[in-house]
Design a protein around this motif. Structure first.
Motif, PDB file in Angstrom:
ATOM      1  N   ARG A   1      -3.479   8.256   3.809  1.00 15.78           N
ATOM      2  CA  ARG A   1      -2.220   8.419   3.073  1.00 15.78           C
ATOM      3  C   ARG A   1      -1.991   7.233   2.136  1.00 15.78           C
ATOM      4  N   LYS A   2      -2.450   6.063   2.589  1.00 18.74           N
ATOM      5  CA  LYS A   2      -2.193   4.838   1.800  1.00 18.74           C
ATOM      6  C   LYS A   2      -2.948   4.827   0.471  1.00 18.74           C
ATOM      7  N   ILE A   3      -4.033   5.554   0.381  1.00 20.62           N
ATOM      8  CA  ILE A   3      -4.765   5.495  -0.901  1.00 20.62           C
ATOM      9  C   ILE A   3      -4.290   6.565  -1.880  1.00 20.62           C
ATOM     10  N   ILE A   4      -3.282   7.335  -1.478  1.00 22.46           N
ATOM     11  CA  ILE A   4      -2.687   8.278  -2.414  1.00 22.46           C
ATOM     12  C   ILE A   4      -1.439   7.621  -2.986  1.00 22.46           C
ATOM     13  N   ASN A   5      -1.506   7.224  -4.222  1.00 23.98           N
ATOM     14  CA  ASN A   5      -0.364   6.544  -4.839  1.00 23.98           C
ATOM     15  C   ASN A   5       0.698   7.551  -5.244  1.00 23.98           C
ATOM     16  N   PRO A   6       1.952   7.113  -5.293  1.00 20.05           N
ATOM     17  CA  PRO A   6       3.012   8.023  -5.724  1.00 20.05           C
ATOM     18  C   PRO A   6       2.683   8.623  -7.098  1.00 20.05           C
ATOM     19  N   ALA A   7       3.011   9.876  -7.249  1.00 23.49           N
ATOM     20  CA  ALA A   7       2.839  10.588  -8.521  1.00 23.49           C
ATOM     21  C   ALA A   7       1.379  10.858  -8.900  1.00 23.49           C
ATOM     22  N   GLU A   8       0.458  10.494  -8.025  1.00 23.77           N
ATOM     23  CA  GLU A   8      -0.951  10.737  -8.296  1.00 23.77           C
ATOM     24  C   GLU A   8      -1.326  12.149  -7.820  1.00 23.77           C
ATOM     25  N   THR A   9      -2.054  12.881  -8.647  1.00 22.15           N
ATOM     26  CA  THR A   9      -2.438  14.239  -8.262  1.00 22.15           C
ATOM     27  C   THR A   9      -3.808  14.219  -7.596  1.00 22.15           C
ATOM     28  N   PHE A  10      -3.888  14.831  -6.425  1.00 25.63           N
ATOM     29  CA  PHE A  10      -5.163  14.816  -5.709  1.00 25.63           C
ATOM     30  C   PHE A  10      -5.519  16.208  -5.193  1.00 25.63           C
ATOM     31  N   ILE A  11      -6.812  16.399  -4.965  1.00 27.37           N
ATOM     32  CA  ILE A  11      -7.296  17.685  -4.451  1.00 27.37           C
ATOM     33  C   ILE A  11      -8.224  17.431  -3.258  1.00 27.37           C
TER      34      ILE A  11
END
Ligand code: GDP
Ligand code: ZN
Length: 354
Positions: free
Chosen positions: A186-196
């Motif tokens: 979870r920590k490597i997903i920055n706010p507002a970053e789109t991921f798949i």
């Protein structure tokens, strides 16, 4: 009023919007598509939108908006009309059969892709390579996730088997039974970053997504959207906001993405044989039979793994196949059949005249 910054809106998008002719209109992000209807996240909630005639009639279907796109629209009560699409930073595409335009885009503006592999018999280095190449080629940051760490497989050995490609990406080891591993992710997903999330069926993507979203996802997807006059329509979302920040883009198509590779250069770079290739005697070396081929020499000396080499040849063949559109392939086959018929006809007329 919803803040579109949580969906990824920022100054760069604002700049791009300022450059459009219709920059005084509202903007929003497409969270799902249904043929020619689009659900758009706006400052006032989700709005059902259609395309303006100008887009419908002047653009090709493969240029229509897709999930993840930022669009500007005009609001007409319960309906919005999409007037323009902001230029994409990237897009995932897949092969589309039967037409001349063989590439179909289906998800846009993605920062990170989690390539998911499980630590069990399903683990496959070649498949990882393939996903990695496709992601890098699409201009997206790849991150490898090894799931089901609790099954007791020797993780270090597994990482070693990845060889050079293990150095091309960050690797995270997770287990749905280890909350800390989910927190690390979870920590490597920055706010507002789109991921798949991509990876084969059964490797644990849904389980991971549910843990990351703390089961909110199911609730989110069941949300009904008020469309103003007390009428409710249920939307099938393809974009979800994480409470901790981050924008998950998830469609069945996205999960299985990665089966078509179309760039020879990316294949060689990802497999780390591009530098070797530069040392071959012939600049157009195919690395299959030529003398003084640095690639073949590296195999002979044990510097290059045969598995990696075979993978390169296979992916390269696929790339060639991919670059030839279905239309071109059918056309070539038609010409071939025509030629065969011609030959048979000539032979028959020759036989009958003898
Ligand atoms: P998907 O098809 O990639 O979305 O995979 P799922 O999330 O549906 O998971 C497939 C199976 O693997 C399910 O039976 C899960 O319970 C199981 N699974 C998922 N993650 C883990 C994990 O970390 N450890 C173990 N032991 N099993 C897991
Ligand atoms: Zn060579």
């Amino acid at each position: 009023m919803a803040n579109l910054c949580s969906y990824g809106w920022n100054n760069q998008w604002q700049q791009l919007k300022n450059d459009l002719s219709y920059n005084e209109l509202e903007h929003g992000r497409i969270i799902s598509t249904h043929k020619t209807r689009y659900d758009v996240a706006t400052t006032e909630g989700v709005l059902s939108c259609e395309l303006t005639g100008n887009i419908l009639y002047t653009k090709e279907p493969h240029e229509y908006p897709i999930t993840g796109d930022w669009v500007v629209f005009q609001r007409f009560g319960e309906l919005g009309i999409i007037i323009d699409i902001l230029p994409r930073t990237n897009a995932l595409s897949r092969k589309k059969s039967g037409t001349k335009a063989s590439v179909q885009h289906f998800a846009a503006n993605i920062h990170k892709a989690f390539i998911v592999q499980s630590c069990d018999a399903n683990f496959n280095v070649r498949r990882t390579e393939r996903f990695l190449i496709q992601i890098v080629d699409s201009g997206i940051i790849p991150i490898l996730i090894l799931t089901k760490a609790d099954l007791g497989i020797d993780i270090d050995k597994l990482k070693q088997s990845l060889g050079k490609i293990g150095e091309k990406t960050e690797i995270f080891v997770t287990s749905i039974y280890d909350i800390e591993s989910i927190d690390r992710l979870r920590k490597i997903i920055n706010p507002a970053e789109t991921f798949i999330f991509i990876g084969s069926s059964g490797v644990g993507k849904s389980s991971l997504i549910n843990r990351l979203c703390d089961h909110q996802l199911l609730e989110t997807s069941a949300i009904s959207t008020s469309t103003g006059k007390g009428k409710h329509t249920s939307t099938r979302r393809e974009i979800f906001l994480l409470e901790s920040g981050g924008v998950l883009l998830d469609t069945p198509g996205v999960r299985e993405f990665g089966l078509a590779v179309d760039s020879d250069d990316t294949i060689a770079e990802t497999l780390d044989i591009d530098q070797l290739m530069g040392k071959c005697k012939f600049h157009d070396c195919t690395h299959t039979s030529e003398p003084d081929c640095a690639v073949l020499n590296a195999i002979a000396s044990g510097d290059l793994d045969v598995g990696t080499y075979n993978s390169y040849l296979k992916l390269k063949r696929e790339a060639m196949h991919f670059n030839e559109t279905t239309y071109e392939r059918r056309e070539r086959e038609r010409q071939f059949h025509r030629m065969v018929k011609e030959v048979i006809r000539e032979k028959k007329s020759r036989d009958s005249s003898v």
